[in-house]
Design a protein around this motif. Sequence first.
Motif, short mmCIF file in Angstrom:
data_model
loop_
_atom_site.label_atom_id
_atom_site.label_comp_id
_atom_site.label_asym_id
_atom_site.label_seq_id
_atom_site.Cartn_x
_atom_site.Cartn_y
_atom_site.Cartn_z
N ILE A 282 1.81 5.59 -4.00
CA ILE A 282 0.83 5.38 -5.07
C ILE A 282 1.07 6.36 -6.22
O ILE A 282 0.76 6.06 -7.37
CB ILE A 282 -0.60 5.54 -4.50
N GLY A 283 1.63 7.51 -5.92
CA GLY A 283 1.91 8.46 -7.00
C GLY A 283 1.54 9.90 -6.68
O GLY A 283 1.66 10.76 -7.55
N PHE A 366 6.49 -0.43 2.49
CA PHE A 366 6.78 -1.86 2.41
C PHE A 366 7.46 -2.37 3.68
O PHE A 366 7.77 -3.53 3.79
CB PHE A 366 7.67 -2.16 1.20
N THR B 48 11.90 -6.98 -0.07
CA THR B 48 11.32 -5.65 0.05
C THR B 48 12.10 -4.63 -0.77
O THR B 48 11.52 -3.76 -1.43
CB THR B 48 11.29 -5.22 1.54
N LEU B 51 11.20 -5.18 -4.34
CA LEU B 51 9.85 -4.68 -4.62
C LEU B 51 9.85 -3.14 -4.70
O LEU B 51 9.19 -2.56 -5.55
CB LEU B 51 8.90 -5.16 -3.51
N SER B 52 10.59 -2.51 -3.79
CA SER B 52 10.66 -1.04 -3.79
C SER B 52 11.26 -0.54 -5.11
O SER B 52 10.82 0.47 -5.66
CB SER B 52 11.51 -0.53 -2.63
N LEU B 57 10.18 3.14 -6.22
CA LEU B 57 10.29 3.85 -4.95
C LEU B 57 11.75 3.95 -4.49
O LEU B 57 12.06 4.67 -3.56
CB LEU B 57 9.47 3.12 -3.87
N PRO B 81 6.74 9.62 -9.69
CA PRO B 81 5.35 9.54 -9.20
C PRO B 81 4.35 9.29 -10.33
O PRO B 81 3.39 8.54 -10.16
CB PRO B 81 5.13 10.91 -8.54
N ARG B 84 4.45 5.65 -11.32
CA ARG B 84 3.75 4.83 -10.31
C ARG B 84 2.24 4.98 -10.46
O ARG B 84 1.49 4.01 -10.37
CB ARG B 84 4.17 5.25 -8.90
N PHE B 90 -0.45 -0.76 -6.46
CA PHE B 90 0.20 -1.32 -5.27
C PHE B 90 -0.84 -1.98 -4.35
O PHE B 90 -1.90 -1.42 -4.09
CB PHE B 90 0.89 -0.21 -4.47
N PHE B 92 -0.79 -3.69 -0.47
CA PHE B 92 0.10 -3.80 0.68
C PHE B 92 -0.37 -4.86 1.66
O PHE B 92 -1.56 -5.19 1.73
CB PHE B 92 0.20 -2.45 1.40
N GLN B 93 0.60 -5.31 2.46
CA GLN B 93 0.32 -6.33 3.47
C GLN B 93 -0.75 -5.86 4.46
O GLN B 93 -1.65 -6.60 4.81
CB GLN B 93 1.63 -6.63 4.21
N ASP B 169 2.55 -6.82 -1.95
CA ASP B 169 3.47 -7.18 -0.88
C ASP B 169 2.71 -7.99 0.17
O ASP B 169 1.85 -7.45 0.86
CB ASP B 169 4.02 -5.88 -0.26
#
Lengths: 368, 278
Positions: A282-283, A366, B48, B51-52, B57, B81, B84, B90, B92-93, B169
């Motif tokens: 997230i950062g 992920f 993935t 996406l990263s 990331l 960071p 982001r 973000f 997430f699943q 994701d």
Amino acid sequence: MFNLAWRNLSQNRTQFLLGVGGVALALLLMLTLDALLAGSEEDLVAYIEQSDADIFVAQAGVKNMHMAASAITWRDLRLAEHNAEVISASPILYTTSVVNAGDSDVLSYIIGFDPDEPLGGPGEVAVGTAVLDTDEVIIDDAVARSQGLALGDEVEIMGHNFTIVGLTHGLTNIVNSVSFISLRDFQMLRPGDAVSYALLDVAAGADPVQVAAAINDRNPDVLALPTAEFSREERQIIRDMSVEILNIMNLSGLLIGLAVTALTLYTSTLRKRQEYGVLKAIGARNHHLYSVVAAQAALSLLLGFVAAIGLVWLLGQIIPLAVPGMGLALTRTGITRVLISTLIIGVAAALAPAWQLARLDPAQVFRS
Amino acid sequence: MDAIMQVEHVTRRFGSGRTEVVAVDDVSLSAAPGEVLLIMGPSGSGKTTLLSMLGGLLQPSSGRIRIGDDELTQLDENRLPDVRLHHIGFIFQDFNLLSALSCLDNVALVGQLNGLSRKDSRQRARDLLEQLGLGHRLTFLPEKLSGGEKQRVAIARALVNQPTIILADEPTANLDSHHGHETMRLLRRVAREEQRSVIIVSHDQRIKDIADRILWLEDGAFKNVVEMAADPVCGMSVDKDSAPAQVMWQGRTFYFCAHGCRDEFLADPETFMPDQAN
């Protein structure tokens, strides 16, 4: 981040209690031994500090009473008294013996003092009288309580029967107690021309340090020490005798505390690995995550420390009731030492989790 | 309209020599404000990894990724960071909420990371959660929430710093049909109303309904690009290339699932203009 640290720490109540409890017990180990030794010091010097003497005069080379033997002549005593600033010089005879009460023996310092002299006797008698006659003894109330003795009961000291006429308070330590008989009885049981120590009272306004120095200059056969220094020397004996044990126990406590804190912190970080990864994705920066780990370490150690202090205080109330003569005294030095150990534990325990977090790949979020 | 995100010829390799694997191979895409972009593809297709990289990331082996004025591929690792935190939300699943924190704190924490005061971040988090219908769940721990509620908290968390891009994701993978649709509607609303780019990686065919474009990733490369549009009358998602009907109106092209919808639109276009609709 502090909120997160606290929530992480307290989320699992059992783990929280085990972690903080483990730290508390480790610190308790260190604090208790320190407090026990400090308590012993206090008890051991109780007679000296309650004596009201300004100066103790002993045989040359003798700086204390515990495990020491001193002999000064009556001439030495008169020489010490022959000082303009000295008001009185009270002789005492002193030995280590046992007080026999029926089936059991209690180790005790036996002090023979002259009831007609101003100093040498018990500083305060809680029950009974301080004025001794022949065949009379004053013992400590802790001994009386443990042996079921009361005023009027008889005890045997150095093979002679004495009647208890007074009870002191606070003159029993972890090793032994202090009992008082008259100088005359002592001389009868251990005949000789010498006395053990002379307790001097100096005039108001006079400096005991200077008076003691003057006595020492005039008579090389004796060593006169101001009471404060004499007491300090007595305390040093305990410290010298216990320093190795204290170091070992401190090291043990430090290692146990470190192991408990490090393990708790490491497993907690490992368990939250995914969540820390999310924060990083997230950062959040590494320093944010370190601050969570550091706050968790600080919180558990602080709580453990406070709990340990509380437990030592509680033990300090309970132990003397269960074991007469054993007192606990929390000292600033002891607390500071444990605080420093706590800081060392905190820093060392946080290193492994911090290293783990620094290597954490945020992209793992992920890969479910 | 200027793209919020621009991806140019991005490739990502893992390993070297005989063991080298090309996970993403020369991929380019752009995402515009208000657009919902769906990336689909079989397992192992490189979704993935892509996406990263889009989320800053993972750095590509080659190519460029730009978000606004920041070129991620040129930025120092230390600055990622911040990118982001400021530009990307973000989702997430597995929701990935912090289990020890309440809904409110989960959302507020991200605001605080961005430099907001505790008070301000909590207020913003409260507002967002209330907007998402979670006003009565503010103090609940994630374990006490349903899957749909957890995902709404995750969406609130993604939005709290007002990012320009939302990366999701498999946002519906762990949700039942009802909550899946609810999440999809919410993501579309976020894109449309707040002019954010929403990039979704998913296997879920239902998401096609809300996507403006669908990109099919296979063996690390886009094989087929399907541009989707929402029928302004019934709301159904239709493939622009094979839509049964389309109409130009005030300089814009509208696509319809059937002639009936087109006729209804033509009878009173103002009623169905996107600005009028939710």
